[in-house]
Design a protein around this motif. Sequence first.
Motif, PDB file in Angstrom:
ATOM      1  N   ALA A 152       4.794   0.984 -13.175  1.00 18.25           N
ATOM      2  CA  ALA A 152       5.153   0.822 -11.593  1.00 18.25           C
ATOM      3  C   ALA A 152       3.688   0.977 -10.811  1.00 18.25           C
ATOM      4  N   LEU A 153       2.691   1.820 -11.070  1.00 18.78           N
ATOM      5  CA  LEU A 153       1.838   2.096 -10.327  1.00 18.78           C
ATOM      6  C   LEU A 153       0.741   0.986 -10.533  1.00 18.78           C
ATOM      7  N   ALA A 154       0.770   0.369 -11.754  1.00 24.72           N
ATOM      8  CA  ALA A 154      -0.019  -0.820 -12.043  1.00 24.72           C
ATOM      9  C   ALA A 154       0.610  -1.935 -11.400  1.00 24.72           C
ATOM     10  N   THR A 155       1.779  -1.935 -11.318  1.00 26.70           N
ATOM     11  CA  THR A 155       2.277  -3.556 -10.549  1.00 26.70           C
ATOM     12  C   THR A 155       2.203  -3.118  -9.234  1.00 26.70           C
ATOM     13  N   ALA A 156       2.463  -2.030  -8.365  1.00 28.58           N
ATOM     14  CA  ALA A 156       2.212  -1.768  -7.078  1.00 28.58           C
ATOM     15  C   ALA A 156       0.770  -2.228  -6.851  1.00 28.58           C
ATOM     16  N   GLU A 157      -0.286  -1.682  -7.455  1.00 28.96           N
ATOM     17  CA  GLU A 157      -1.636  -2.119  -7.308  1.00 28.96           C
ATOM     18  C   GLU A 157      -1.993  -3.673  -7.565  1.00 28.96           C
ATOM     19  N   LYS A 158      -1.237  -4.179  -8.511  1.00 29.26           N
ATOM     20  CA  LYS A 158      -1.415  -5.848  -8.614  1.00 29.26           C
ATOM     21  C   LYS A 158      -0.744  -6.378  -7.670  1.00 29.26           C
ATOM     22  N   SER A 159       0.539  -6.122  -7.091  1.00 23.73           N
ATOM     23  CA  SER A 159       1.072  -6.738  -6.048  1.00 23.73           C
ATOM     24  C   SER A 159       0.022  -6.530  -4.693  1.00 23.73           C
ATOM     25  N   GLN A 160      -0.496  -5.366  -4.330  1.00 28.06           N
ATOM     26  CA  GLN A 160      -1.340  -5.129  -3.418  1.00 28.06           C
ATOM     27  C   GLN A 160      -2.710  -6.303  -3.496  1.00 28.06           C
ATOM     28  N   THR A 161      -3.218  -6.011  -4.588  1.00 28.46           N
ATOM     29  CA  THR A 161      -4.324  -6.919  -4.835  1.00 28.46           C
ATOM     30  C   THR A 161      -3.954  -8.355  -4.557  1.00 28.46           C
ATOM     31  N   ALA A 162      -2.954  -8.817  -4.929  1.00 29.95           N
ATOM     32  CA  ALA A 162      -2.386 -10.245  -4.865  1.00 29.95           C
ATOM     33  C   ALA A 162      -2.292 -10.386  -3.374  1.00 29.95           C
ATOM     34  N   VAL A 163      -1.634  -9.761  -2.577  1.00 23.60           N
ATOM     35  CA  VAL A 163      -1.218  -9.991  -1.151  1.00 23.60           C
ATOM     36  C   VAL A 163      -2.596  -9.973  -0.520  1.00 23.60           C
ATOM     37  N   GLU A 164      -3.563  -9.137  -0.810  1.00 23.32           N
ATOM     38  CA  GLU A 164      -4.825  -9.282  -0.081  1.00 23.32           C
ATOM     39  C   GLU A 164      -5.688 -10.680  -0.727  1.00 23.32           C
ATOM     40  N   ALA A 165      -5.613 -10.824  -1.704  1.00 26.29           N
ATOM     41  CA  ALA A 165      -6.305 -12.140  -1.942  1.00 26.29           C
ATOM     42  C   ALA A 165      -5.678 -13.154  -1.178  1.00 26.29           C
ATOM     43  N   ASP A 166      -4.156 -13.449  -1.109  1.00 26.87           N
ATOM     44  CA  ASP A 166      -3.433 -14.453  -0.655  1.00 26.87           C
ATOM     45  C   ASP A 166      -4.002 -14.305   0.914  1.00 26.87           C
ATOM     46  N   GLY A 209       1.063  -1.111   0.178  1.00 25.07           N
ATOM     47  CA  GLY A 209       0.009   0.005   0.099  1.00 25.07           C
ATOM     48  C   GLY A 209       0.762   1.240  -0.082  1.00 25.07           C
ATOM     49  N   ALA A 210       1.832   1.085   0.589  1.00 25.24           N
ATOM     50  CA  ALA A 210       2.797   2.439   0.973  1.00 25.24           C
ATOM     51  C   ALA A 210       3.451   2.562  -0.402  1.00 25.24           C
ATOM     52  N   GLU A 211       3.932   1.681  -0.951  1.00 23.04           N
ATOM     53  CA  GLU A 211       4.646   1.608  -2.303  1.00 23.04           C
ATOM     54  C   GLU A 211       3.478   2.115  -3.438  1.00 23.04           C
ATOM     55  N   ALA A 212       2.340   1.709  -3.324  1.00 21.28           N
ATOM     56  CA  ALA A 212       1.346   2.436  -4.314  1.00 21.28           C
ATOM     57  C   ALA A 212       1.006   3.686  -4.276  1.00 21.28           C
ATOM     58  N   VAL A 213       1.176   4.241  -2.967  1.00 16.99           N
ATOM     59  CA  VAL A 213       0.876   5.804  -2.838  1.00 16.99           C
ATOM     60  C   VAL A 213       1.942   6.423  -3.123  1.00 16.99           C
ATOM     61  N   SER A 214       3.143   6.109  -2.941  1.00 12.41           N
ATOM     62  CA  SER A 214       4.269   6.921  -3.039  1.00 12.41           C
ATOM     63  C   SER A 214       4.453   6.839  -4.709  1.00 12.41           C
ATOM     64  N   THR A 215       4.189   5.667  -5.420  1.00 14.31           N
ATOM     65  CA  THR A 215       4.195   5.752  -7.096  1.00 14.31           C
ATOM     66  C   THR A 215       3.123   6.504  -7.554  1.00 14.31           C
ATOM     67  N   SER A 216       2.012   6.584  -7.113  1.00 14.70           N
ATOM     68  CA  SER A 216       0.943   7.434  -7.385  1.00 14.70           C
ATOM     69  C   SER A 216       1.332   8.894  -7.291  1.00 14.70           C
ATOM     70  N   GLN A 217       1.693   9.321  -6.224  1.00 17.07           N
ATOM     71  CA  GLN A 217       2.169  10.851  -5.844  1.00 17.07           C
ATOM     72  C   GLN A 217       3.338  11.226  -7.012  1.00 17.07           C
ATOM     73  N   ALA A 218       4.195  10.353  -7.458  1.00 21.70           N
ATOM     74  CA  ALA A 218       5.316  10.646  -8.277  1.00 21.70           C
ATOM     75  C   ALA A 218       4.786  10.777  -9.615  1.00 21.70           C
ATOM     76  N   HIS A 219       3.875   9.661 -10.179  1.00 26.58           N
ATOM     77  CA  HIS A 219       3.246   9.825 -11.217  1.00 26.58           C
ATOM     78  C   HIS A 219       2.176  11.309 -11.560  1.00 26.58           C
ATOM     79  N   ALA A 220       1.425  11.537 -10.415  1.00 33.52           N
ATOM     80  CA  ALA A 220       0.971  12.900 -10.681  1.00 33.52           C
ATOM     81  C   ALA A 220       1.701  14.175 -10.780  1.00 33.52           C
TER      82      ALA A 220
END
Length: 837
Positions: free
Chosen positions: A471-485, A344-355
């Motif tokens: 990177a944002l898509a990868t972070a969101e996908k990783s977050q989704t996979a961790v939540e599913a696991d 989640g932290a990686e996704a937030v950081s990547t989203s801010q850098a993208h904006a």
Amino acid sequence: MRPVELTMRGFQSYAGNHTFDFRDRRLLGIVGPIGSGKSTLLDGVAFALYGKTPRAGRSVKDLINQREGTAHVELWFEVEGETWRAVRAIRRKGQSAHNLYRHEAADPDSERLEEVTGERAVTARVEELLGLSFDAFNRSVFLAQNRFADLLQATASQRDTVLKGVFAFDRLDDMAEAAKATRDDLRDQLADLERLRTDVDADRASLREAGPILEAAIAKLALLDASQAQAADLEAAVEAGRRDVERAELRLSELGDIAAQLPAREQSEQLLVRATAGTELAESTEQAMAEAVSELDTARRHDAEVTESTGGTEAIAHASNLLERVGDLVQRLSALDAQAEQAGAEAVSTSQAHAEAVEQGGVLETQLVTSHRAVDQADRDVAAAETALHGARHDSMAIAIRRELADGETCPVCSQVVATVPPAGKATALDRAEQALDTARLSQQAASAAHTQAVAAGAGIAAEIQALRAALATAEKSQTAVEADRGRVATEHEAVVGDLHEVIPDLDPAAEIEERRRRLVESSALLEAATKAEAKARAAFDDIRSRLGNVGTELVQLATTVATLAGQLGGDLRPNAEPVELGDSLTLLRKLWEEAQTASTGQETEAQEVVKTATAAVSDLKRSLGLDDSETISDARQRAATEHGKLAERIDALSVRIVRFEELEAASSKTVARLATYTTLADDLLPSRFLKFILDEERRGLAALGSEHFERMTRGRYRFTEDGDFDVVDLAAAESKRKAESLSGGETFLASLSLALALAEMVSRTGGRLDAFFLDEGFGSLDPEHLDLAMEGIEALVGGNRLVAVVSHVPELRERVEDLIELDTDFVTGDTVVVRS
């Protein structure tokens, strides 16, 4: 020899089964194109008879059809009223088969009267039947393709071989052999007479001396015959006494064996003592074993109760596994929570850098538009400056030309005469135009550089935006996979905890599992101790029972031994295995043995006395007959009979020799006369005499008769010489003599056909063996006139029961044959047509 029926299968061009019936036929015209299988029919006849063909020779495997592995040929034929069947089969691999049968009739089901097997044996029998070898057959009966001139051009000895076979002159060889055999037998008779004449007086003297010797032998043989019956009775008594002695000795030997098998007294008494002991020990060990069994049952029931209450080893192991899995799942949930937080932290950081990158991209895009417009404006300014400079240069050049050009001169630019030069104006400021163009170009370069820099910055920020988006898509996908696991692990944790509570309802499953394991171990230890105690007690009981059983077995064996030995001694003792009864039976058994020993000893002494008395009587009888003790009367009688037989045979032989001499002596004059007759006959029948004379006559006759046909066929042109050498006389050339080899192809064919006609006529007159002719090709070399003449000859050749087969690929031959016979197409094979009369 006359063919009756030919069958071929897999032979040369005939792949299938083909049968050709020659019954009731005299003339066969076999017509067809080259290669259609005409000559193969004649090859089949030759192969069936001799195992080879004129064209193939001994390369018989080349005769097998290319599509077949076996060639089969069968020929029915008649020779001198007898029916024969020749069968030959050749194979590409394996042995060939050759058989010859003589049948009662031309029918496969008819009785076989003779059978010959084997290639050489069959060929030899065919040569004997036909009187012709393979070469002689080809020169006379079978005029094969391209071999019509064989008989015409043969040597004298080769022609003699043909004539000898055709006219059955080989029978003269049999007559000569018979005459020689009779001559030799008569010579042997006269030689026997001379030998007997020398010995006859001695034979008569020997016969007189042998008479008294034979009478003495007869008398001695009669005396031995009379004494043989008495000797036989005495020898029978000796033999019977010896058999009684042998039986007594055998019985004593058996009693000795029985004595060795009698139970020893000391061992028997010890066995009986052991049999009465051990009962109390057996009862006490049995009681101990029963108590151990009861304790074992109690331990087993307790163990079953503990197992039921704890669930057993498997249930405890299952609960332990579940507990271990719960711990593992808790650890996995903790790890997944940490991973989810980090993702989640990686996704937030990547989203801010993208904006931020998108915002910077907007600024750069505005700068890019501005720089692009500046470049366009600079391009327009440079173009205007270049146009102004061009105009200034033209104005400057025109003013210069006007200043230098006078009226009426040629313009250096257009090459035209200028009538009046226009007035020259003021020159444009060329320097100002060039300076303005340089200034515009510098502005263009600056604008272009600024635009290039803006484009590069825009591309860089675009790439950065794309990378941040990925990177944002990868972070969101990783977050989704961790939540599913984590969801799956949480579900599994809940299920395992439920399974554990079903097995261990207690709030502290670990303590409960340990308690159940302890109770189960204690119960198993108690059960193991009880099992060992029961096994020890049972082993002690089994040992006592085994020892008591061994004693019982020994008692039974002892009882069996007593009964068996008593039976051998002629008694009937059947004791049971009780010690007291066994003791009494042992005493009775020893008494039976002593009585049998005494009786057998007396029988042996009595039989020995009988043998002694009879042997002395036989010795007295032999001495009275003059014989040695080593020789039996039977052997002496046999020897006397042999001497009598030899003497009788000697007398008979002497008598026969004397009678033979007297018979030969009486017939000696007739024997001498017969010997002279048969000696003369054997000499006259030598091949160099009578047979040569007959063959010379037949050869001259063949030349004379052949000349008639040859002269007729050649319209009076040719004859044969009269000496039987078959040279040609050319009547149109002052009767000059020519060799047959000098004739043309058509003339050679007519000459050969003339000889065939002559040979056929001579055979018909003498009753020879020639009942068939086979003419293969040769017609192709004839012109129409010669063909007419050949057909006339063939018509003359047909007669009686003779078969003439004509083979040719010449189309006109069929028309010629149809002129001779009524057309009757009998069978067709490929393009081959066979026409019969």
